[in-house]
Enzyme design. Structure first.
Site, short mmCIF file in Angstrom:
data_model
loop_
_atom_site.label_atom_id
_atom_site.label_comp_id
_atom_site.label_asym_id
_atom_site.label_seq_id
_atom_site.Cartn_x
_atom_site.Cartn_y
_atom_site.Cartn_z
N TYR A 1 -22.95 -20.37 17.11
CA TYR A 1 -22.36 -20.62 15.80
C TYR A 1 -21.80 -22.04 15.73
CZ TYR A 1 -19.68 -19.73 11.53
OH TYR A 1 -19.18 -19.77 10.26
N LYS B 1 -23.25 -25.06 13.20
CA LYS B 1 -22.37 -25.64 12.19
C LYS B 1 -22.18 -27.14 12.44
CE LYS B 1 -21.61 -22.04 9.66
NZ LYS B 1 -22.06 -21.99 8.23
N SER C 1 -17.95 -25.16 9.02
CA SER C 1 -16.85 -24.38 9.56
C SER C 1 -15.97 -25.29 10.40
CB SER C 1 -17.39 -23.24 10.44
OG SER C 1 -16.37 -22.66 11.22
N ARG D 1 -20.88 -11.98 -1.26
CA ARG D 1 -19.70 -11.48 -0.55
C ARG D 1 -19.02 -12.62 0.18
NH1 ARG D 1 -21.90 -7.95 4.65
NH2 ARG D 1 -23.31 -9.53 5.50
#
Length: 245
Positions: A150, A154, A137, A15
């Site tokens: 997060y 990253k 990211s 996904r």
């Protein structure tokens, strides 16, 4: 058919961006093993490419699960040429409110998962040379309030990518990163549908729009094909020119 005859393993491949990369790789002629905890609606892709697409269950926090994944891919397609470490999770929370459990989940899945995926891939890729693409990211290099875990994982992935590139180059393995900006699905789509929030964020996008998943997938194709044979230890940002307050 830029990837004809190559086999790619993509974690988190059923996904979101992982699926977009899987579909683009298949369209470019590759064999693809999309690995994740759940197949979601990946059956549509399997039906479209019955001979070149597979789904395999994987737990990226388990070294043994990842070793089995690589072995299965080799057993079915003969070899593995490209590994995309895309599996990741995000848990919101400012530093003073972020739970220890959420912190560990992000570190274990995002960072340790990338490390273990690399370790599992090396014995397979070094046989004939290959590529590892670690998905980072834009938040690895920009402050996002409420996303300490997060952002930190990253950022760590990007440095891990650069060190891995230096260490694995003698084995014929290129390691690069792919850092998407805000993309028009998931949280990105929600951002744009909220008019008040979108007006506050819109000026941060130099192109005046969100990125598209197929634009990120196209960059993933570049990092997997011959045209990038001298690109190593690089983090390719696909964000359209992103400003951040």
């Amino acid at each position: 058919m830029l990837l004809a005859g190559r086999t790619a393993v993509i974690t988190g491949g059923t996904r979101g961006l992982g699926r977009a990369i899987a579909e683009r790789y298949l369209a470019e002629g590759a064999n693809v093993v999309a690995a994740a905890r759940n197949p979601h609606d990946f059956k549509e892709v399997l039906d479209e490419y019955p001979d070149r697409a597979r789904f395999e269950t994987v737990e990226v926090t388990s070294a043994e699960s990842l070793r089995q994944l690589m072995a299965t891919a080799c057993r079915h397609f003969g070899t593995v040429d490209v590994v995309v470490a895309n599996a990741g999770v995000s848990r919101d929370g400012r530093v003073h409110r972020l739970s220890e459990g959420d912190w560990h989940e992000m570190v274990d899945t995002n960072l340790t998962g990338t490390f273990l995926t690399t370790q599992a891939a090396v014995p397979v890729l070094e046989k004939q040379g290959g590529r590892i693409i670690n998905v980072s990211s834009s938040m690895a290099t920009r402050v996002a309030v409420g996303a300490a875990g997060y952002c930190a994982t990253k950022a760590a992935i990007e440095m891990f990518t650069k060190v891995s590139a230096m260490e694995l180059a003698p084995k014929g393995i290129l390691v690069n990163g792919l850092a998407p900006g805000v993309i028009d699905e998931g949280m990105g789509r929600d951002l744009q549908t909220n008019k008040k929030v979108w007006e506050a964020y819109r000026t941060r996008f130099a192109l005046g729009r969100l990125g598209r998943s197929e634009e990120v997938a196209a960059a993933a194709v570049f990092l997997a094909q011959d045209a990038s044979s001298y690109v190593n230890g690089h983090v390719l940002e696909v964000n359209g020119g992103l400003l951040w307050a």
